[in-house]
Design a protein around this motif. Sequence first.
Motif, PDB file in Angstrom:
ATOM      1  N   GLN A  29       0.828  -1.206   0.000  1.00 21.91           N
ATOM      2  CA  GLN A  29       0.000   0.000   0.000  1.00 21.91           C
ATOM      3  C   GLN A  29       0.863   1.256   0.000  1.00 21.91           C
ATOM      4  O   GLN A  29       0.597   2.203  -0.742  1.00 21.91           O
ATOM      5  N   LEU A  30       1.896   1.271   0.809  1.00 25.07           N
ATOM      6  CA  LEU A  30       2.804   2.416   0.889  1.00 25.07           C
ATOM      7  C   LEU A  30       3.507   2.651  -0.441  1.00 25.07           C
ATOM      8  O   LEU A  30       3.598   3.787  -0.920  1.00 25.07           O
ATOM      9  N   MET A  31       3.984   1.595  -1.070  1.00 28.28           N
ATOM     10  CA  MET A  31       4.674   1.734  -2.352  1.00 28.28           C
ATOM     11  C   MET A  31       3.712   2.166  -3.462  1.00 28.28           C
ATOM     12  O   MET A  31       4.090   2.929  -4.346  1.00 28.28           O
ATOM     13  N   GLU A  32       2.473   1.708  -3.403  1.00 23.79           N
ATOM     14  CA  GLU A  32       1.488   2.105  -4.409  1.00 23.79           C
ATOM     15  C   GLU A  32       1.160   3.598  -4.284  1.00 23.79           C
ATOM     16  O   GLU A  32       1.031   4.296  -5.284  1.00 23.79           O
ATOM     17  N   GLN A  33       1.033   4.072  -3.060  1.00 24.02           N
ATOM     18  CA  GLN A  33       0.722   5.486  -2.847  1.00 24.02           C
ATOM     19  C   GLN A  33       1.866   6.397  -3.265  1.00 24.02           C
ATOM     20  O   GLN A  33       1.636   7.543  -3.645  1.00 24.02           O
ATOM     21  N   ASN A  34       3.097   5.917  -3.167  1.00 26.22           N
ATOM     22  CA  ASN A  34       4.269   6.758  -3.410  1.00 26.22           C
ATOM     23  C   ASN A  34       5.070   6.327  -4.635  1.00 26.22           C
ATOM     24  O   ASN A  34       6.261   6.625  -4.723  1.00 26.22           O
ATOM     25  N   LYS A  35       4.440   5.659  -5.584  1.00 31.82           N
ATOM     26  CA  LYS A  35       5.175   5.165  -6.746  1.00 31.82           C
ATOM     27  C   LYS A  35       5.699   6.294  -7.627  1.00 31.82           C
ATOM     28  O   LYS A  35       6.649   6.098  -8.374  1.00 31.82           O
TER      29      LYS A  35
END
Length: 122
Positions: A29-35
């Motif tokens: 989730q964190l990586m998806e939000q900050n891709k």
Amino acid sequence: MASKLLQLKSKACQASQFVCKNGTSYYKQLMEQNKKYVQEPATIEKCNELSKQLLYTRLASIPGRYDSFWKEVDYVKHLWKHRPELKVEEAGIAALFGLECFAWFCAGEIIGRGFTFTGYYV
């Protein structure tokens, strides 16, 4: 004392299980939000380039910080010259700032002594 240690151990096990169970979904989730911030491909050359960009961006901000510092110093000089006109709110803010500086100094001293309150290790 042993019972407290067992309680601590069980809490640590529960926390570890929670992280194992939910850690990957949080990471995804964190990586998806900050891709948008991720550089592809992630190579050593790209990392070196980004670190240089950060360094020189920070260096470029020094003149602005220098000017801001001297504006703050001038403001403090102005307040000191006009002490009788000082409001209670401004005096309170200054006192809290001084107290915060002292607290950070004390924290640094404690950390520097190896987290002891009484003195340095010999």
